[in-house]
Design a protein around this motif. Sequence first.
Motif, PDB file in Angstrom:
ATOM      1  N   ARG A   1     -57.803  89.074 -12.669  1.00 11.39           N
ATOM      2  CA  ARG A   1     -58.066  90.500 -12.833  1.00 11.39           C
ATOM      3  C   ARG A   1     -59.547  90.723 -12.563  1.00 11.39           C
ATOM      4  O   ARG A   1     -60.400  89.928 -12.967  1.00 11.39           O
TER       5      ARG A   1
ATOM      6  N   ARG B   1     -48.396  92.405 -21.855  1.00  8.93           N
ATOM      7  CA  ARG B   1     -47.547  93.219 -20.983  1.00  8.93           C
ATOM      8  C   ARG B   1     -47.424  92.659 -19.576  1.00  8.93           C
ATOM      9  O   ARG B   1     -46.808  93.286 -18.708  1.00  8.93           O
ATOM     10  N   LEU B   2     -48.032  91.524 -19.314  1.00  8.28           N
ATOM     11  CA  LEU B   2     -48.017  90.918 -17.983  1.00  8.28           C
ATOM     12  C   LEU B   2     -47.200  89.640 -17.986  1.00  8.28           C
ATOM     13  O   LEU B   2     -47.286  88.834 -18.917  1.00  8.28           O
TER      14      LEU B   2
ATOM     15  N   ILE C   1     -45.492  94.080 -14.639  1.00 10.10           N
ATOM     16  CA  ILE C   1     -46.171  94.859 -15.672  1.00 10.10           C
ATOM     17  C   ILE C   1     -45.105  95.618 -16.460  1.00 10.10           C
ATOM     18  O   ILE C   1     -44.279  96.334 -15.868  1.00 10.10           O
TER      19      ILE C   1
ATOM     20  N   ALA D   1     -46.739  99.919 -18.961  1.00  7.98           N
ATOM     21  CA  ALA D   1     -48.171  99.919 -18.633  1.00  7.98           C
ATOM     22  C   ALA D   1     -48.975 100.801 -19.583  1.00  7.98           C
ATOM     23  O   ALA D   1     -48.516 101.854 -20.040  1.00  7.98           O
TER      24      ALA D   1
ATOM     25  N   ASP E   1     -55.461 100.543 -20.207  1.00  4.10           N
ATOM     26  CA  ASP E   1     -56.370  99.392 -20.183  1.00  4.10           C
ATOM     27  C   ASP E   1     -56.033  98.372 -19.103  1.00  4.10           C
ATOM     28  O   ASP E   1     -56.853  97.497 -18.793  1.00  4.10           O
ATOM     29  N   LEU E   2     -54.846  98.473 -18.536  1.00  2.25           N
ATOM     30  CA  LEU E   2     -54.467  97.548 -17.467  1.00  2.25           C
ATOM     31  C   LEU E   2     -55.017  97.971 -16.107  1.00  2.25           C
ATOM     32  O   LEU E   2     -54.884  97.237 -15.128  1.00  2.25           O
ATOM     33  N   SER E   3     -55.616  99.142 -16.026  1.00  3.58           N
ATOM     34  CA  SER E   3     -56.201  99.600 -14.761  1.00  3.58           C
ATOM     35  C   SER E   3     -57.291  98.636 -14.316  1.00  3.58           C
ATOM     36  O   SER E   3     -58.249  98.390 -15.050  1.00  3.58           O
TER      37      SER E   3
ATOM     38  N   TYR F   1     -56.032  93.433  -9.159  1.00  2.00           N
ATOM     39  CA  TYR F   1     -55.404  92.152  -9.436  1.00  2.00           C
ATOM     40  C   TYR F   1     -55.324  91.333  -8.141  1.00  2.00           C
ATOM     41  O   TYR F   1     -54.904  91.834  -7.103  1.00  2.00           O
TER      42      TYR F   1
END
Lengths: 110, 114
Positions: free
Chosen positions: A36, A60-61, A76, A79, A82-84, A87
């Motif tokens: 990431r 979540r991954l 994912i 979602a 915060d995952l923005s 990758y």
Amino acid sequence: ELKVEQNPLFLSMQEGKNYTIYCNYSTTSDRLYWYRQDPGKSLESLFVLLSNGAVKQEGRLMASLDTKARLSTLHITAAVHDLSATYFCAVDIGLDQFYFGTGTSLTVIP
Amino acid sequence: ETGVTQSPTHLIKTRGQQVTLRCSSQSGHNTVSWYQQALGQGPQFIFQYYREEENGRGNFPPRFSGLQFPNYSSELNVNALELDDSALYLCASRRGTSSYNEQFFGPGTRLTVL
């Protein structure tokens, strides 16, 4: 020429939705990595996949590796903002060389 | 924090100049790799050093050279800078040369060539 291709390149998804990022590579390898990267920052290691059929999950991954299909996926689940990030997958071809994919820029919309 | 540090964080040079970037590996890591990441692209492997010798190189010209010191710190030198050398330069360290050992990335040096 070795190619490591990711799709999609850009992904915009709503919070709570599920999606999968794909990483295809063109040479034999049983070692694949997911990273990431936040804007202007370095790479953060997410998963190390070292054999065919490997599956790893963190929060979540979830990442998987199919060496016969030369395909890895990063799934994912539900979602959150915060995952923005961007990758990257990276393939180790066994010559102490890592080849990175093109990257997938993920934006999670509240 | 990965324990890998790089300096400087930012650097501006002009075409034709030479630049040296530095990397300090995580404790106990004797292998260091350098990558170039152009804006909007994935990192590209430049070369790797193990026990002070280059033992792997990507598709970069000879004007990209490196050193590794006995304390496992490392330098990346680029001569005759070109505009296309503008990028984020990342170093990564790991223990030994096996890729089964995870490598850890430093924060990077952003080089701008004018």
